[in-house]
Enzyme design. Sequence first.
Site, mmCIF file in Angstrom:
data_model
loop_
_atom_site.group_PDB
_atom_site.id
_atom_site.type_symbol
_atom_site.label_atom_id
_atom_site.label_comp_id
_atom_site.label_asym_id
_atom_site.label_seq_id
_atom_site.Cartn_x
_atom_site.Cartn_y
_atom_site.Cartn_z
ATOM 1 N N LYS A 51 0.849 -1.957 14.026
ATOM 2 C CA LYS A 51 0.759 -0.535 13.652
ATOM 3 C C LYS A 51 -0.638 0.015 13.975
ATOM 4 O O LYS A 51 -0.780 1.152 14.422
ATOM 5 C CB LYS A 51 1.085 -0.353 12.165
ATOM 6 C CG LYS A 51 2.551 -0.642 11.839
ATOM 7 C CD LYS A 51 2.767 -0.710 10.330
ATOM 8 C CE LYS A 51 4.147 -1.228 9.975
ATOM 9 N NZ LYS A 51 4.300 -1.472 8.522
ATOM 10 N N GLN A 95 1.048 -2.187 2.964
ATOM 11 C CA GLN A 95 2.010 -3.108 3.572
ATOM 12 C C GLN A 95 2.718 -3.927 2.487
ATOM 13 O O GLN A 95 2.076 -4.548 1.649
ATOM 14 C CB GLN A 95 1.273 -4.033 4.563
ATOM 15 C CG GLN A 95 2.185 -4.966 5.328
ATOM 16 C CD GLN A 95 3.173 -4.240 6.252
ATOM 17 O OE1 GLN A 95 2.831 -3.289 6.937
ATOM 18 N NE2 GLN A 95 4.414 -4.689 6.251
ATOM 19 N N ASP A 118 5.036 6.594 4.690
ATOM 20 C CA ASP A 118 6.154 5.644 4.679
ATOM 21 C C ASP A 118 7.395 6.258 4.024
ATOM 22 O O ASP A 118 8.494 5.726 4.158
ATOM 23 C CB ASP A 118 5.764 4.386 3.876
ATOM 24 C CG ASP A 118 5.448 3.211 4.783
ATOM 25 O OD1 ASP A 118 5.925 3.202 5.932
ATOM 26 O OD2 ASP A 118 4.740 2.293 4.328
#
Length: 280
Positions: A51, A95, A118
């Site tokens: 990412k 994460q 997200d």
Amino acid sequence: MVILDGKTLAKKIRLSIKKEVNQFKEKGIIPGLAFILVGDNPASQVYVNMKTKACEEVGIYSINHRMPKEINEKELVDVIKMLNDNPMVHGILVQLPLPEHIDEEKIIEAIDYKKDIDGFHPYNMGRLARGNPLFSSCTPLGIMKLLEKYSIDVKGKDVVMVGAGNITGKPMALMLTNAGATVQICHIHTRNLKEKTKVADILISAVGKPGLIKEDMVKEGAVVIDVGISRVEGKVVGDIDFENVSQKVSHITPVPGGVGPMTIAMLLYNTLQSVKLKEQ
Ligand code: NAD
């Protein structure tokens, strides 16, 4: 049979994001994304590295906070608060999974929903459920873009979503419902999975069990989307028995090269959306 090529579409999307990022930079605005990685889970490290690289390629500035797995909840929340208040940061990505002693829900809720690129925050999940999304989970968003690109209209279609996770299954079902599909969600407790999957016009699997979806579970001419990612003998594979299922469907995503690249492209897309929200 058409292979839904997420890799090529994701590349196109990244190029257009890069152009828009440059336009912001010309105005002195640098899009910024902060990553938080707790512990040393090797898969998580690989994802964050991928990412970060994707950000670099389109010119998004990224900050990496790597923390030991012993960190406590309060310390982690404090870092998130600091990033919430930092005007240079447009998106915050924690994460997952987090170490067991940390309450994932608490951490997700600590993120400013306007920086929740997200789309996991209850505010954003709630907006999606109401059909008025702000930030939506990247994987299902990427699947919607892929379906759109191949002119697959979901309106009125019978969709079976295998997997009811918060990251893919649930938000995917909401997005499809919002778009007019009739959606059935299946999961570990679903009885007679095959009976459900074999009548689906569109079948999506997000479970993480290689070979779960076999040829006799799929309708002739169906559209099949494979979200699963597992490693078998060093190879990355999905949930769907690609070799046999691909013989009878109209469209199918490969693993790798299908949904995965779209997920990352959508992370960049959401970050840009956050910049637009704040700066325009
Ligand atoms: P999750 O653990 O949140 O959800 C898994 C779901 O599968 C649960 O609802 C569970 O009930 C269901 N399930 C488990 N066994 C089942 C069975 N035998 N039959 C039917 N349902 C069953 O997982 P997740 O985060 O949604 O991830 C699922 C998979 O998708 C993993 O392999 C993950 O690596 C992959 N994934 C890929 C991408 C991508 O970009 N391609 C993104 C996110 C997740």
